[in-house]
Scaffold this active site. Structure first.
Site, PDB file in Angstrom:
ATOM      1  N   LYS A 119      68.749  33.465  54.051  1.00  0.00           N
ATOM      2  CA  LYS A 119      68.279  32.084  54.214  1.00  0.00           C
ATOM      3  C   LYS A 119      66.941  31.901  53.499  1.00  0.00           C
ATOM      4  O   LYS A 119      66.744  30.928  52.763  1.00  0.00           O
ATOM      5  CB  LYS A 119      68.149  31.736  55.706  1.00  0.00           C
ATOM      6  CG  LYS A 119      67.608  30.333  55.938  1.00  0.00           C
ATOM      7  CD  LYS A 119      67.392  30.003  57.411  1.00  0.00           C
ATOM      8  CE  LYS A 119      66.562  28.725  57.544  1.00  0.00           C
ATOM      9  NZ  LYS A 119      66.144  28.426  58.917  1.00  0.00           N
ATOM     10  N   THR A 128      52.039  27.231  65.011  1.00  0.00           N
ATOM     11  CA  THR A 128      53.330  26.665  65.418  1.00  0.00           C
ATOM     12  C   THR A 128      53.713  27.224  66.779  1.00  0.00           C
ATOM     13  O   THR A 128      53.309  28.330  67.136  1.00  0.00           O
ATOM     14  CB  THR A 128      54.451  26.982  64.413  1.00  0.00           C
ATOM     15  OG1 THR A 128      55.680  26.435  64.901  1.00  0.00           O
ATOM     16  CG2 THR A 128      54.662  28.468  64.206  1.00  0.00           C
ATOM     17  N   ASP A 172      55.355  22.018  58.487  1.00  0.00           N
ATOM     18  CA  ASP A 172      56.034  20.860  59.043  1.00  0.00           C
ATOM     19  C   ASP A 172      57.310  20.678  58.246  1.00  0.00           C
ATOM     20  O   ASP A 172      57.296  20.681  57.018  1.00  0.00           O
ATOM     21  CB  ASP A 172      55.165  19.595  58.972  1.00  0.00           C
ATOM     22  CG  ASP A 172      55.683  18.560  59.950  1.00  0.00           C
ATOM     23  OD1 ASP A 172      55.667  18.839  61.161  1.00  0.00           O
ATOM     24  OD2 ASP A 172      56.144  17.489  59.519  1.00  0.00           O
ATOM     25  N   SER A 173      58.398  20.577  58.964  1.00  0.00           N
ATOM     26  CA  SER A 173      59.675  20.541  58.264  1.00  0.00           C
ATOM     27  C   SER A 173      60.633  19.606  58.974  1.00  0.00           C
ATOM     28  O   SER A 173      60.364  19.146  60.076  1.00  0.00           O
ATOM     29  CB  SER A 173      60.252  21.953  58.165  1.00  0.00           C
ATOM     30  OG  SER A 173      59.994  22.667  59.346  1.00  0.00           O
ATOM     31  N   HIS A 231      64.235  25.741  52.065  1.00  0.00           N
ATOM     32  CA  HIS A 231      63.023  24.933  51.882  1.00  0.00           C
ATOM     33  C   HIS A 231      61.775  25.766  52.201  1.00  0.00           C
ATOM     34  O   HIS A 231      60.820  25.801  51.440  1.00  0.00           O
ATOM     35  CB  HIS A 231      63.137  23.698  52.790  1.00  0.00           C
ATOM     36  CG  HIS A 231      63.512  24.013  54.223  1.00  0.00           C
ATOM     37  ND1 HIS A 231      64.555  24.854  54.545  1.00  0.00           N
ATOM     38  CD2 HIS A 231      62.960  23.668  55.406  1.00  0.00           C
ATOM     39  CE1 HIS A 231      64.641  24.966  55.860  1.00  0.00           C
ATOM     40  NE2 HIS A 231      63.681  24.269  56.401  1.00  0.00           N
ATOM     41  N   ASN A 288      57.057  27.023  67.439  1.00  0.00           N
ATOM     42  CA  ASN A 288      58.493  27.188  67.218  1.00  0.00           C
ATOM     43  C   ASN A 288      58.792  28.670  66.903  1.00  0.00           C
ATOM     44  O   ASN A 288      58.318  29.200  65.906  1.00  0.00           O
ATOM     45  CB  ASN A 288      58.904  26.269  66.051  1.00  0.00           C
ATOM     46  CG  ASN A 288      60.385  26.341  65.753  1.00  0.00           C
ATOM     47  OD1 ASN A 288      60.959  27.417  65.701  1.00  0.00           O
ATOM     48  ND2 ASN A 288      60.985  25.193  65.532  1.00  0.00           N
ATOM     49  N   LYS A 289      59.584  29.302  67.795  1.00  0.00           N
ATOM     50  CA  LYS A 289      59.825  30.758  67.661  1.00  0.00           C
ATOM     51  C   LYS A 289      60.603  31.112  66.397  1.00  0.00           C
ATOM     52  O   LYS A 289      60.313  32.111  65.735  1.00  0.00           O
ATOM     53  CB  LYS A 289      60.600  31.272  68.882  1.00  0.00           C
ATOM     54  CG  LYS A 289      59.790  31.288  70.144  1.00  0.00           C
ATOM     55  CD  LYS A 289      60.423  32.241  71.182  1.00  0.00           C
ATOM     56  CE  LYS A 289      59.664  32.217  72.493  1.00  0.00           C
ATOM     57  NZ  LYS A 289      60.043  31.055  73.357  1.00  0.00           N
ATOM     58  N   GLY A 290      61.604  30.283  66.064  1.00  0.00           N
ATOM     59  CA  GLY A 290      62.420  30.564  64.869  1.00  0.00           C
ATOM     60  C   GLY A 290      61.587  30.511  63.602  1.00  0.00           C
ATOM     61  O   GLY A 290      61.678  31.387  62.725  1.00  0.00           O
ATOM     62  N   PHE A 348      67.767  28.856  63.495  1.00  0.00           N
ATOM     63  CA  PHE A 348      67.323  27.985  64.586  1.00  0.00           C
ATOM     64  C   PHE A 348      67.555  26.526  64.185  1.00  0.00           C
ATOM     65  O   PHE A 348      68.046  26.247  63.080  1.00  0.00           O
ATOM     66  CB  PHE A 348      65.837  28.233  64.909  1.00  0.00           C
ATOM     67  CG  PHE A 348      64.897  27.835  63.811  1.00  0.00           C
ATOM     68  CD1 PHE A 348      64.652  28.671  62.737  1.00  0.00           C
ATOM     69  CD2 PHE A 348      64.246  26.599  63.836  1.00  0.00           C
ATOM     70  CE1 PHE A 348      63.791  28.296  61.715  1.00  0.00           C
ATOM     71  CE2 PHE A 348      63.373  26.213  62.815  1.00  0.00           C
ATOM     72  CZ  PHE A 348      63.150  27.063  61.756  1.00  0.00           C
TER      73      PHE A 348
HETATM   74  P1  ITT Z   1      55.725  23.179  65.296  1.00  0.00           P
HETATM   75  O1  ITT Z   1      55.337  21.739  65.041  1.00  0.00           O
HETATM   76  O2  ITT Z   1      55.090  23.773  66.513  1.00  0.00           O
HETATM   77  O3  ITT Z   1      55.587  24.034  64.079  1.00  0.00           O
HETATM   78  P2  ITT Z   1      58.379  22.055  65.683  1.00  0.00           P
HETATM   79  O4  ITT Z   1      59.689  22.619  66.113  1.00  0.00           O
HETATM   80  O5  ITT Z   1      57.841  20.865  66.453  1.00  0.00           O
HETATM   81  O6  ITT Z   1      57.309  23.234  65.627  1.00  0.00           O
HETATM   82  P3  ITT Z   1      58.463  20.440  63.279  1.00  0.00           P
HETATM   83  O7  ITT Z   1      57.589  19.385  63.848  1.00  0.00           O
HETATM   84  O8  ITT Z   1      58.174  20.917  61.892  1.00  0.00           O
HETATM   85  O9  ITT Z   1      58.494  21.749  64.145  1.00  0.00           O
HETATM   86  O10 ITT Z   1      59.963  19.937  63.388  1.00  0.00           O
HETATM   87  C1  ITT Z   1      60.931  20.550  62.690  1.00  0.00           C
HETATM   88  C2  ITT Z   1      62.304  20.194  63.227  1.00  0.00           C
HETATM   89  O11 ITT Z   1      63.223  20.497  62.181  1.00  0.00           O
HETATM   90  C3  ITT Z   1      62.667  21.050  64.421  1.00  0.00           C
HETATM   91  O12 ITT Z   1      63.605  20.385  65.231  1.00  0.00           O
HETATM   92  C4  ITT Z   1      63.306  22.266  63.760  1.00  0.00           C
HETATM   93  O13 ITT Z   1      64.235  22.880  64.610  1.00  0.00           O
HETATM   94  C5  ITT Z   1      63.961  21.651  62.515  1.00  0.00           C
HETATM   95  N1  ITT Z   1      63.874  22.638  61.423  1.00  0.00           N
HETATM   96  C6  ITT Z   1      62.782  22.942  60.668  1.00  0.00           C
HETATM   97  N2  ITT Z   1      63.056  23.937  59.820  1.00  0.00           N
HETATM   98  C7  ITT Z   1      64.329  24.289  60.048  1.00  0.00           C
HETATM   99  C8  ITT Z   1      65.171  25.267  59.520  1.00  0.00           C
HETATM  100  O14 ITT Z   1      64.737  26.126  58.607  1.00  0.00           O
HETATM  101  N3  ITT Z   1      66.407  25.348  59.981  1.00  0.00           N
HETATM  102  C9  ITT Z   1      66.851  24.498  60.924  1.00  0.00           C
HETATM  103  N4  ITT Z   1      66.128  23.556  61.508  1.00  0.00           N
HETATM  104  C10 ITT Z   1      64.860  23.439  61.076  1.00  0.00           C
END
Ligand code: ITT
Length: 213
Positions: free
Chosen positions: A177, A11, A73-74, A182, A13-15, A154
């Site tokens: 959290k 990933t 993926d979320s 999830h 995504n830092k958070g 995040f």
């Molecule tokens: P990677 O694909 O590199 O892992 P990404 O940010 O693109 O990172 P996703 O495709 O899974 O990740 O998109 C997830 C979106 O949903 C993204 O905008 C996140 O900020 C948000 N998200 C996912 N989990 C979250 C959480 O626990 N709290 C708040 N927002 C979340």
């Protein structure tokens, strides 16, 4: 002593990375992320479901790096918006938007809407370079607030209200959290059978060539 296994968190995504590192604390894996390697092509995310996308990201990273990889993926599904932003949560306000721009856009769309029901979903995939993968999925139900609150976490956390704790996710500590989210629930399932997962990875990793000096 048993050598710990390298597991790449696929990933950028830092958070998410921070939460995943905490969730796997104490397990016998040496966690790396994509920044520990040279530049690699962007991970593919072309599926129609969270688990398809998680699988694509994990298997792509595993193949490119020759190591077991874990991806997440979320996204957020809003009932009044027919499940949007869903799998498009990351790109909801355009390619280079910030988290704040994304959640403000969502609040804007929700103005005047009385049905605030929403859920976060998370799919985790663990893949080996040869193709096979394991998947874990979980969801967490909540409500979309009228305005943002809190500065932890995040993404959409400031606008996701979790009724059992009477707070938004951004008002919870990372630990609080992860106990209910999830991601936390999907990882709880994975952690319950982590021993078996490590055996599965070892059995499915290509045999390493032993180099003699
Ligand atoms: P990677 O694909 O590199 O892992 P990404 O940010 O693109 O990172 P996703 O495709 O899974 O990740 O998109 C997830 C979106 O949903 C993204 O905008 C996140 O900020 C948000 N998200 C996912 N989990 C979250 C959480 O626990 N709290 C708040 N927002 C979340």
């Amino acid at each position: 002593m048993k050598e710990s296994m390298t597991l790449v968190i696929a990933t950028s995504n830092k958070g998410k990375t921070a939460e995943i590192k905490d969730l796997l604390k104490g397990f016998p894996v040496d966690i790396k992320n994509l920044n520990d390697f040279g530049p690699i092509p962007p991970l593919k995310e072309e599926g129609n479901t969270f688990d398809e996308n998680a699988y694509q990201k994990a298997s792509f990273a595993a193949r490119i790096l020759g190591l077991p990889a874990l991806s997440d993926d979320s996204g957020l599904l809003v009932e009044a918006l027919d499940g949007a932003p869903g799998i498009h949560s990351a790109r909801y306000a355009g390619e280079n938007a910030t988290d704040e721009q994304r959640y403000l856009k969502l609040l804007d769309e929700m103005q005047g809407t009385s049905n605030r029901n929403a859920a976060f979903e998370c799919a985790i995939s663990i893949a080996v370079p040869t193709g096979p993968a394991l998947t874990y999925e979980a969801r967490c139900q909540g409500l979309i607030t009228e305005r943002p609150a809190g500065s932890n976490g995040f993404g959409y956390d400031p606008i996701f209200f979790y009724p059992p704790l009477n707070k938004t996710f951004a008002e919870l500590t990372r630990e609080e959290k992860s106990r209910v989210s999830h991601r936390g629930k999907a990882f709880a399932e994975l952690k319950d059978e982590f021993d078996k997962v490590l055996i599965w990875i070892r059995q499915n990793m290509p045999v390493q060539e032993i180099k003699h000096g």
